[in-house]
Design a protein around this motif. Structure first.
Motif, PDB file in Angstrom:
ATOM      1  N   ASP A   1       0.841  -1.215   0.000  1.00 25.01           N
ATOM      2  CA  ASP A   1       0.000   0.000   0.000  1.00 25.01           C
ATOM      3  C   ASP A   1       0.872   1.261   0.000  1.00 25.01           C
ATOM      4  OD1 ASP A   1      -2.107  -1.680   0.096  1.00 25.01           O
ATOM      5  OD2 ASP A   1      -2.810  -1.116   2.105  1.00 25.01           O
ATOM      6  N   THR A   2       1.947   1.227   0.790  1.00 23.63           N
ATOM      7  CA  THR A   2       2.823   2.401   0.861  1.00 23.63           C
ATOM      8  C   THR A   2       3.466   2.685  -0.496  1.00 23.63           C
ATOM      9  OG1 THR A   2       3.274   1.885   3.169  1.00 23.63           O
ATOM     10  CG2 THR A   2       4.753   3.443   2.113  1.00 23.63           C
ATOM     11  N   ALA A   3       3.960   1.621  -1.133  1.00 26.14           N
ATOM     12  CA  ALA A   3       4.586   1.801  -2.449  1.00 26.14           C
ATOM     13  C   ALA A   3       3.567   2.384  -3.428  1.00 26.14           C
ATOM     14  CB  ALA A   3       5.126   0.466  -2.965  1.00 26.14           C
ATOM     15  N   ALA A   4       2.350   1.852  -3.387  1.00 30.27           N
ATOM     16  CA  ALA A   4       1.308   2.345  -4.299  1.00 30.27           C
ATOM     17  C   ALA A   4       1.028   3.824  -4.027  1.00 30.27           C
ATOM     18  CB  ALA A   4       0.041   1.519  -4.126  1.00 30.27           C
ATOM     19  N   GLU A   5       0.931   4.160  -2.749  1.00 25.83           N
ATOM     20  CA  GLU A   5       0.624   5.550  -2.396  1.00 25.83           C
ATOM     21  C   GLU A   5       1.760   6.497  -2.792  1.00 25.83           C
ATOM     22  OE1 GLU A   5      -0.873   7.425   1.614  1.00 25.83           O
ATOM     23  OE2 GLU A   5      -1.365   5.285   1.564  1.00 25.83           O
ATOM     24  N   LEU A   6       2.982   5.983  -2.738  1.00 28.10           N
ATOM     25  CA  LEU A   6       4.133   6.810  -3.124  1.00 28.10           C
ATOM     26  C   LEU A   6       4.294   6.856  -4.642  1.00 28.10           C
ATOM     27  CD1 LEU A   6       6.789   5.613  -0.487  1.00 28.10           C
ATOM     28  CD2 LEU A   6       5.602   7.815  -0.510  1.00 28.10           C
ATOM     29  N   GLY A   7       3.499   6.032  -5.325  1.00 25.06           N
ATOM     30  CA  GLY A   7       3.572   5.997  -6.785  1.00 25.06           C
ATOM     31  C   GLY A   7       4.840   5.353  -7.303  1.00 25.06           C
ATOM     32  N   ILE A   8       5.377   4.392  -6.568  1.00 28.52           N
ATOM     33  CA  ILE A   8       6.597   3.724  -7.034  1.00 28.52           C
ATOM     34  C   ILE A   8       6.329   2.231  -7.211  1.00 28.52           C
ATOM     35  CG2 ILE A   8       8.342   5.316  -6.164  1.00 28.52           C
ATOM     36  CD1 ILE A   8       8.424   3.702  -3.600  1.00 28.52           C
ATOM     37  N   LYS A   9       6.998   1.660  -8.210  1.00 29.83           N
ATOM     38  CA  LYS A   9       6.873   0.207  -8.421  1.00 29.83           C
ATOM     39  C   LYS A   9       8.173  -0.429  -7.966  1.00 29.83           C
ATOM     40  CE  LYS A   9       5.516  -1.880 -12.119  1.00 29.83           C
ATOM     41  NZ  LYS A   9       5.270  -1.565 -13.531  1.00 29.83           N
ATOM     42  N   ILE A  10       8.123  -1.338  -7.025  1.00 30.43           N
ATOM     43  CA  ILE A  10       9.388  -1.914  -6.602  1.00 30.43           C
ATOM     44  C   ILE A  10       9.357  -3.422  -6.566  1.00 30.43           C
ATOM     45  CG2 ILE A  10      11.105  -0.515  -5.409  1.00 30.43           C
ATOM     46  CD1 ILE A  10       9.249   0.044  -3.331  1.00 30.43           C
ATOM     47  N   GLU A  11       9.929  -3.979  -7.637  1.00 30.46           N
ATOM     48  CA  GLU A  11      10.014  -5.439  -7.745  1.00 30.46           C
ATOM     49  C   GLU A  11      10.873  -5.985  -6.622  1.00 30.46           C
ATOM     50  OE1 GLU A  11      10.803  -3.295 -10.128  1.00 30.46           O
ATOM     51  OE2 GLU A  11       9.164  -3.532 -11.562  1.00 30.46           O
ATOM     52  N   THR A  12      11.877  -5.188  -6.217  1.00 31.69           N
ATOM     53  CA  THR A  12      12.804  -5.691  -5.184  1.00 31.69           C
ATOM     54  C   THR A  12      12.048  -5.984  -3.884  1.00 31.69           C
ATOM     55  OG1 THR A  12      13.302  -3.404  -4.679  1.00 31.69           O
ATOM     56  CG2 THR A  12      14.919  -4.597  -6.007  1.00 31.69           C
ATOM     57  N   ILE A  13      11.018  -5.185  -3.582  1.00 34.86           N
ATOM     58  CA  ILE A  13      10.257  -5.439  -2.361  1.00 34.86           C
ATOM     59  C   ILE A  13       9.393  -6.680  -2.529  1.00 34.86           C
ATOM     60  CG2 ILE A  13       8.396  -4.565  -0.872  1.00 34.86           C
ATOM     61  CD1 ILE A  13       9.691  -1.947  -0.800  1.00 34.86           C
ATOM     62  N   GLU A  14       8.784  -6.833  -3.716  1.00 39.01           N
ATOM     63  CA  GLU A  14       7.986  -8.038  -3.980  1.00 39.01           C
ATOM     64  C   GLU A  14       8.864  -9.278  -3.823  1.00 39.01           C
ATOM     65  OE1 GLU A  14       4.908  -8.327  -4.126  1.00 39.01           O
ATOM     66  OE2 GLU A  14       4.285  -6.245  -4.401  1.00 39.01           O
ATOM     67  N   ALA A  15      10.086  -9.186  -4.337  1.00 40.51           N
ATOM     68  CA  ALA A  15      10.994 -10.345  -4.248  1.00 40.51           C
ATOM     69  C   ALA A  15      11.286 -10.673  -2.784  1.00 40.51           C
ATOM     70  CB  ALA A  15      12.296 -10.045  -4.996  1.00 40.51           C
ATOM     71  N   LEU A  16      11.482  -9.628  -1.970  1.00 34.77           N
ATOM     72  CA  LEU A  16      11.753  -9.873  -0.537  1.00 34.77           C
ATOM     73  C   LEU A  16      10.533 -10.478   0.144  1.00 34.77           C
ATOM     74  CD1 LEU A  16      13.827  -6.736   0.568  1.00 34.77           C
ATOM     75  CD2 LEU A  16      14.623  -9.084   0.336  1.00 34.77           C
ATOM     76  N   LEU A  17       9.334  -9.988  -0.222  1.00 34.67           N
ATOM     77  CA  LEU A  17       8.117 -10.536   0.400  1.00 34.67           C
ATOM     78  C   LEU A  17       7.947 -12.025   0.058  1.00 34.67           C
ATOM     79  CD1 LEU A  17       5.657  -7.515  -0.051  1.00 34.67           C
ATOM     80  CD2 LEU A  17       6.423  -8.497   2.134  1.00 34.67           C
ATOM     81  N   THR A  18       8.296 -12.381  -1.183  1.00 39.78           N
ATOM     82  CA  THR A  18       8.221 -13.799  -1.572  1.00 39.78           C
ATOM     83  C   THR A  18       9.202 -14.631  -0.743  1.00 39.78           C
ATOM     84  OG1 THR A  18       7.695 -13.049  -3.794  1.00 39.78           O
ATOM     85  CG2 THR A  18       8.356 -15.357  -3.569  1.00 39.78           C
ATOM     86  N   GLU A  19      10.423 -14.088  -0.600  1.00 42.07           N
ATOM     87  CA  GLU A  19      11.448 -14.803   0.178  1.00 42.07           C
ATOM     88  C   GLU A  19      11.010 -14.943   1.643  1.00 42.07           C
ATOM     89  OE1 GLU A  19      15.296 -12.909  -0.259  1.00 42.07           O
ATOM     90  OE2 GLU A  19      16.116 -14.036   1.438  1.00 42.07           O
ATOM     91  N   LEU A  20      10.399 -13.881   2.157  1.00 49.46           N
ATOM     92  CA  LEU A  20       9.928 -13.889   3.546  1.00 49.46           C
ATOM     93  C   LEU A  20       8.872 -14.974   3.751  1.00 49.46           C
ATOM     94  CD1 LEU A  20       9.541 -12.617   6.376  1.00 49.46           C
ATOM     95  CD2 LEU A  20       8.084 -10.893   5.319  1.00 49.46           C
ATOM     96  N   LYS A  21       7.969 -15.076   2.773  1.00 50.39           N
ATOM     97  CA  LYS A  21       6.905 -16.072   2.871  1.00 50.39           C
ATOM     98  C   LYS A  21       7.494 -17.487   2.833  1.00 50.39           C
ATOM     99  CE  LYS A  21       2.222 -16.738   1.480  1.00 50.39           C
ATOM    100  NZ  LYS A  21       1.134 -16.371   0.629  1.00 50.39           N
ATOM    101  N   GLN A  22       8.502 -17.660   1.975  1.00 44.08           N
ATOM    102  CA  GLN A  22       9.153 -18.986   1.911  1.00 44.08           C
ATOM    103  C   GLN A  22       9.798 -19.326   3.246  1.00 44.08           C
ATOM    104  OE1 GLN A  22      11.781 -18.267  -1.364  1.00 44.08           O
ATOM    105  NE2 GLN A  22      10.324 -18.992  -2.909  1.00 44.08           N
ATOM    106  N   LEU A  23      10.455 -18.319   3.819  1.00 47.79           N
ATOM    107  CA  LEU A  23      11.134 -18.557   5.100  1.00 47.79           C
ATOM    108  C   LEU A  23      10.111 -18.960   6.178  1.00 47.79           C
ATOM    109  CD1 LEU A  23      13.592 -18.413   6.993  1.00 47.79           C
ATOM    110  CD2 LEU A  23      13.183 -15.960   7.209  1.00 47.79           C
ATOM    111  N   LEU A  24       9.009 -18.206   6.240  1.00 47.06           N
ATOM    112  CA  LEU A  24       7.985 -18.520   7.250  1.00 47.06           C
ATOM    113  C   LEU A  24       7.378 -19.905   7.007  1.00 47.06           C
ATOM    114  CD1 LEU A  24       6.262 -15.040   7.616  1.00 47.06           C
ATOM    115  CD2 LEU A  24       7.501 -16.267   9.401  1.00 47.06           C
TER     116      LEU A  24
END
Ligand code: ADP
Ligand code: ASP
Ligand code: MG
Length: 441
Positions: free
Chosen positions: A69-92
């Motif tokens: 939501d923050t990225a969307a509100e700031l108007g930025i697209k960040i694949e790097t954050i999506e990649a980290l979220l995927t990695e985080l989910k795998q870790l959990l």
């Protein structure tokens, strides 16, 4: 060059990130290097997610939503954050299958908070035409030992950091470095953390290693206050604090600074300014080697709650050499650290963390002494100029006596800037309020 550190509350949402970006921009001429904490309470949320994962549930929804939501509100697209979220989910998911977590995996897990926030800020600054580049701490040579959850930085960081940031300092590179606070890597390449609140230490380490003009730590309060504002709402900013006072303050419970954050800047004499990102015109506090004018008798009051008081009395040891050695050896044997201590020839009172398992220690001590253990105590510390300790004690104790507070032990630190007293846990806040009133009203 300066170092600017923004804590979690300063970067809690899109609006705050925009505001911080404007503060960074205002200091652009000073060549700031920026250190960031995780957004808002992300570190707490990641730790909660770890606890849930151990019970078999994978839940990253809250953390993911905040960052998306923050990225969307700031108007930025960040694949790097999506990649980290995927990695985080795998870790959990991995943790939820194993149903266990080591300190090392916990550090890996909480590192995602800081890693996402630097990517967010760098992308937003770039989108505003301000050249910026994000770094994970290890990208600029921030390495530590392997004491997970409370790692110590290695000496080589003093050379590593300038090797990576000198080009920025001397103007060859114009991208404002946005660096993760709190995290590091050990020599084996595993992610570590420097203990809760560790971003302060990252910032002072970078400032000292780069011989920066100053380190600014931006918080949600008007600087270092006379006491915790959640306990005394009239707490007011202390304009000038010495490294020694700041260190004692942090060690004796003031959350405002990480306990080890003064170590690097004390070596180089780099001034540290504590500022309020919610109130930028307030002057804040400056931390320096020596007071510029008169030393104020009392600087601040701090508390550590939930501690245990141990009294050790031995009439057999009356006058015998080695009483203290005998006691300390037992603490060493059971690896229990002592916080505050007061002694007489035959008795010793000391405090330890309530979480420590005291069974073995007590049974060993009881071989030669009578031991009593009292839980639910608190340490209240007056950070002061010990040259005035008699007057400080007299007025403080008068006020406490009037209100019926019973102080159970008192100890003056060897650093000469602290006087600690032990009271019941449930009287700690009242004690602080009474002392604050006596010294500052
Ligand atoms: P950040 O995450 O931005 O580094 P922290 O939350 O770690 O900030 O520290 C700031 C908080 O510390 C304040 O909001 C305040 O509630 C608390 N605090 C406790 N004691 C003090 C003190 N003596 N001076 C200032 N703040 C204090
Ligand atoms: N995010 C970490 C914490 O909450 C480090 C910091 O804020 O300094 O402890
Ligand atoms: Mg903090």
């Amino acid at each position: 060059m300066i170092v600017m550190k923004f804590g979690g509350s300063s970067v809690a949402n899109a609006e705050r990130i925009k505001h911080v970006a404007s503060i960074i921009k205002a200091y652009q001429d000073k060549r700031p290097a920026v250190v960031l904490s995780a957004m808002g309470d992300t570190t707490d949320h990641l730790l909660e997610a770890a606890d849930k994962a151990v019970l078999g549930e994978v839940d990253v929804a809250g953390v993911a939503k905040l960052h998306e939501d923050t990225a969307a509100e700031l108007g930025i697209k960040i694949e790097t954050i999506e990649a980290l979220l995927t990695e985080l989910k795998q870790l959990l998911t991995g943790i939820s299958m194993l149903k266990e977590i080591s300190k090392r995996s916990r550090d890996y897990l909480v590192s995602f908070g800081e890693r996402m926030s630097v990517r967010m800020m760098a992308a937003y600054l770039e989108s505003q035409g301000i050249p910026a580049r994000f770094y994970d701490a290890w990208d600029i040579g921030i390495v530590s030992d392997s004491n997970y959850m409370s790692a110590e930085l290695l000496d080589e960081v003093w050379e590593n950091i300038p090797a990576h940031l000198n080009d920025y300092k001397n103007g060859t590179d114009n991208h404002i470095p946005i660096v993760t606070g709190f995290i590091a890597k050990d020599v084996k390449g595993n992610i570590t953390t420097l203990g809760r609140g560790g971003s302060d230490l990252t910032a002072t380490m970078i400032g000292a290693a780069m011989r920066a003009e100053e380190v600014q730590t931006w918080k949600d309060v008007d600087g270092i206050l006379t006491t915790d504002p959640r306990v005394v709402k009239e707490a007011k900013p202390v304009p000038e604090v010495t490294y020694e006072e700041a260190q004692e303050l942090a060690m004796f419970g003031a959350q405002v600074l990480h306990p080890r954050s003064m170590l690097p800047v004390r070596k180089t004499g780099t001034p540290v300014r504590v500022k309020n990102s919610y109130n930028i015109t307030s002057p804040g506090s400056i931390i320096v080697e020596k007071h510029s004018g008169k030393v104020p008798p009392v600087c601040a009051i701090t508390t550590v709650k939930h501690i245990t008081l141990i009294d050790i009395v031995s009439s057999r040891m009356l006058g015998a050499a080695g009483f203290l050695a005998h006691i300390f050896n037992n603490f060493l044997k059971w690896n229990i650290s002592i916080d505050v201590i007061a002694t007489s020839e035959v008795s010793v009172s000391l405090t330890v963390n309530t979480k420590a398992d005291l069974t073995g220690l007590i049974s060993d001590l009881e071989q030669a002494s009578q031991v009593s253990v009292r839980k639910d105590k608190a340490i209240v510390t007056i950070i002061c100029d010990a040259a005035h300790s008699s007057a400080i004690l007299a007025s403080g104790f008068d006020a406490l006596a009037e209100e019926g507070i019973n102080v159970q032990m008192i100890s003056q630190g060897a650093s000469k800037v602290n006087i600690s007293m032990i009271v019941n846990d449930d009287e700690a806040d009242k004690t602080v309020q009474i002392l604050h009133n006596a010294y500052f009203s």
